[in-house]
Write a protein that holds these residues in place. Structure first.
Motif, PDB file in Angstrom:
ATOM      1  N   MET B  87       0.858  -1.183   0.000  1.00 29.34           N
ATOM      2  CA  MET B  87       0.000   0.000   0.000  1.00 29.34           C
ATOM      3  C   MET B  87       0.888   1.225   0.000  1.00 29.34           C
ATOM      4  O   MET B  87       2.020   1.177   0.444  1.00 29.34           O
ATOM      5  CB  MET B  87      -0.864   0.025   1.245  1.00 29.34           C
ATOM      6  N   VAL B  88       0.344   2.303  -0.471  1.00 29.79           N
ATOM      7  CA  VAL B  88       1.096   3.544  -0.551  1.00 29.79           C
ATOM      8  C   VAL B  88       0.815   4.348   0.705  1.00 29.79           C
ATOM      9  O   VAL B  88      -0.237   4.960   0.818  1.00 29.79           O
ATOM     10  CB  VAL B  88       0.668   4.314  -1.815  1.00 29.79           C
ATOM     11  N   LEU B 187     -18.408   9.021  -5.302  1.00 27.53           N
ATOM     12  CA  LEU B 187     -17.605   8.785  -6.501  1.00 27.53           C
ATOM     13  C   LEU B 187     -17.922   7.415  -7.089  1.00 27.53           C
ATOM     14  O   LEU B 187     -18.132   7.279  -8.292  1.00 27.53           O
ATOM     15  CB  LEU B 187     -16.116   8.833  -6.158  1.00 27.53           C
ATOM     16  N   MET B 191     -19.225   6.685 -10.717  1.00 28.65           N
ATOM     17  CA  MET B 191     -18.383   5.879 -11.602  1.00 28.65           C
ATOM     18  C   MET B 191     -19.203   4.724 -12.181  1.00 28.65           C
ATOM     19  O   MET B 191     -19.098   4.384 -13.357  1.00 28.65           O
ATOM     20  CB  MET B 191     -17.175   5.332 -10.827  1.00 28.65           C
ATOM     21  N   PHE B 196     -17.836   2.897 -15.399  1.00 24.13           N
ATOM     22  CA  PHE B 196     -16.400   2.765 -15.118  1.00 24.13           C
ATOM     23  C   PHE B 196     -15.986   1.305 -14.996  1.00 24.13           C
ATOM     24  O   PHE B 196     -14.950   0.901 -15.496  1.00 24.13           O
ATOM     25  CB  PHE B 196     -16.054   3.509 -13.826  1.00 24.13           C
ATOM     26  N   ARG B 198     -15.943  -1.957 -16.069  1.00 21.19           N
ATOM     27  CA  ARG B 198     -16.287  -2.874 -17.141  1.00 21.19           C
ATOM     28  C   ARG B 198     -16.245  -4.307 -16.640  1.00 21.19           C
ATOM     29  O   ARG B 198     -16.877  -5.189 -17.167  1.00 21.19           O
ATOM     30  CB  ARG B 198     -15.354  -2.666 -18.332  1.00 21.19           C
ATOM     31  N   LEU B 206      -9.893  -1.698  -6.636  1.00 20.20           N
ATOM     32  CA  LEU B 206      -9.813  -0.317  -7.097  1.00 20.20           C
ATOM     33  C   LEU B 206     -10.426   0.642  -6.084  1.00 20.20           C
ATOM     34  O   LEU B 206      -9.853   1.687  -5.767  1.00 20.20           O
ATOM     35  CB  LEU B 206     -10.494  -0.180  -8.457  1.00 20.20           C
ATOM     36  N   LEU B 210      -8.597   3.571  -3.950  1.00 16.43           N
ATOM     37  CA  LEU B 210      -9.072   4.948  -4.037  1.00 16.43           C
ATOM     38  C   LEU B 210      -9.320   5.507  -2.630  1.00 16.43           C
ATOM     39  O   LEU B 210      -8.936   6.628  -2.308  1.00 16.43           O
ATOM     40  CB  LEU B 210     -10.357   4.984  -4.873  1.00 16.43           C
ATOM     41  N   PHE B 213      -6.068   6.219  -1.064  1.00 20.72           N
ATOM     42  CA  PHE B 213      -5.497   7.468  -1.570  1.00 20.72           C
ATOM     43  C   PHE B 213      -6.071   8.664  -0.809  1.00 20.72           C
ATOM     44  O   PHE B 213      -5.331   9.512  -0.308  1.00 20.72           O
ATOM     45  CB  PHE B 213      -5.792   7.618  -3.071  1.00 20.72           C
ATOM     46  N   PHE B 214      -7.390   8.720  -0.692  1.00 24.51           N
ATOM     47  CA  PHE B 214      -7.991   9.872  -0.021  1.00 24.51           C
ATOM     48  C   PHE B 214      -7.708   9.844   1.483  1.00 24.51           C
ATOM     49  O   PHE B 214      -7.553  10.881   2.107  1.00 24.51           O
ATOM     50  CB  PHE B 214      -9.495   9.929  -0.301  1.00 24.51           C
TER      51      PHE B 214
END
Lengths: 240, 240
Positions: B87-88, B187, B191, B196, B198, B206, B210, B213-214
């Motif tokens: 993880m970032v 979001l 999406m 978004f 598919r 994903l 996300l 990230f937030f």
């Protein structure tokens, strides 16, 4: 090679606690456990069970009749105590004790008393210094293994060479500034088309703040791609 | 007055361990205990027994259904983990985490996972940073209460400060976790409507990334509003 400090449990009561102490020690790289006159005997099945394998993986336990026997080979001995005593001794916090223990070239040892009562004066008298663990004065209630853990942890981390706080990406490549400003530019364009800026006055500050947000986010390339995908989805490019 | 960090136990198994955690916390002056979906229920007689009076003397325990609920009011959340993850996130040692926690002016929290497994990725995604406790790489076997003790102890002993590097908001109020998860939920909804995903397979990872990230972005309230405005503007394009 420097000897690691011995942990000396003086008259511990429950075997389970001895096992928990061994486990706490090995977590911090200590392996020399000395047990003085344990109430419930030694060896001990409950100790073995509570140790989570610490006795198999490195901790060596030895049994002694007296504290004096247990520390016979030691050149420096510290005694842990919750209360200050009317003895003339150096008093260290746990963290300071680690520095002192690391500096000892001979065999060092740290004494821990029985669960209920702590060390008696006759044991404290054997020590060259005292260790107190700084804790909430309104609630000081560590169990034996927790006290051993904190002293051992301080010893271990006194040479902690763990790299300092770092930003970890798990191998992901960070987006560079061009990628980020490209994303923000595209956002601005689409925000424009969507009628976001009802007043032009707000645009410079708002776009600067938005760029600032993404610039500090340390976004990865993958995340930048995701955001592009989200923008596309929101504006309906993907709707078919 | 600065709020003390909350200790969040995510799906703890044994009541006894919860009690031991409360005891470890109060030794170090922490009183805000949050329990997420405990396997053996709450309140708990074994927890009470193991706490050595910590619940009577200051620790307040609250029960939550989800980790997100437990941290809804928090502006900074750390997740403890024994392993590095892909993880970032910022990664801190326990000692460094204490400095960071002391610097937080809002409500901070530290997450601890279940005894056997530790925190799952979906919980780690909620955090702004990770904490690892430096230990003997050959034997890493802390129990839950010992991990809580070490993090709490570092917090307690970190009182000395020289102001650490702090996150400056220029007076702006930080968005709490509820605001951030609300934004991410919206979001996702848009999406979805924009086609978004598919493939449904990609959705959990994903969306977790996300959210992650937030969660690490330290978004302000104003920025959250801006993002909502952007989403509204972009989806307006779709309708034309």
């Amino acid at each position: 090679m420097i000897k690691t400090p011995a942990i000396v449990l003086v008259k511990p009561q429950m075997g389970e606690n001895i096992g928990m102490c061994a486990r706490a020690m090995l977590n911090c790289g200590l392996t020399d456990l000395r047990i003085v006159a344990p109430r419930d005997g030694w060896p001990s099945a409950p100790a073995e069970a509570a140790a989570s394998g610490a006795f198999d993986k490195g901790v060596v336990a030895r049994l002694y009749d007296t504290t004096a026997d247990a520390i016979a080979d030691c050149t420096y001995v510290l005694a842990t105590t919750a209360n200050t005593r009317d003895m003339v001794k150096d008093v260290f916090t746990a963290r300071e004790s680690a520095v002192r223990l690391r500096a000892e070239t001979g065999q060092a040892a740290v004494l821990f008393g029985p669960e209920r009562t702590g060390l008696g004066n006759e044991d404290i008298a054997l020590a060259g210094g005292l260790v107190t663990i700084p804790l909430n004065p309104g609630f000081t209630s560590l169990n034996l293994a927790q006290a051993v853990l904190l002293v051992s942890y301080e010893w271990f981390t006194a040479v902690d060479t763990t790299a300092p706080a770092q930003f970890r990406t798990g191998g992901a490549e960070l987006a560079d500034a061009a990628v980020i400003s490209g994303l923000v530019s595209r956002l601005e364009e689409e925000m424009d088309r969507g009628g976001f800026f009802r007043s032009e006055e707000l645009r410079p500050t708002l776009m600067r703040n938005l760029l600032s947000f993404f610039a500090r986010s340390r976004m990865t390339h993958q995340e930048a791609q995701t955001f592009h995908g989200i923008v596309s989805a929101l504006i309906g490019l993907r709707r078919k």
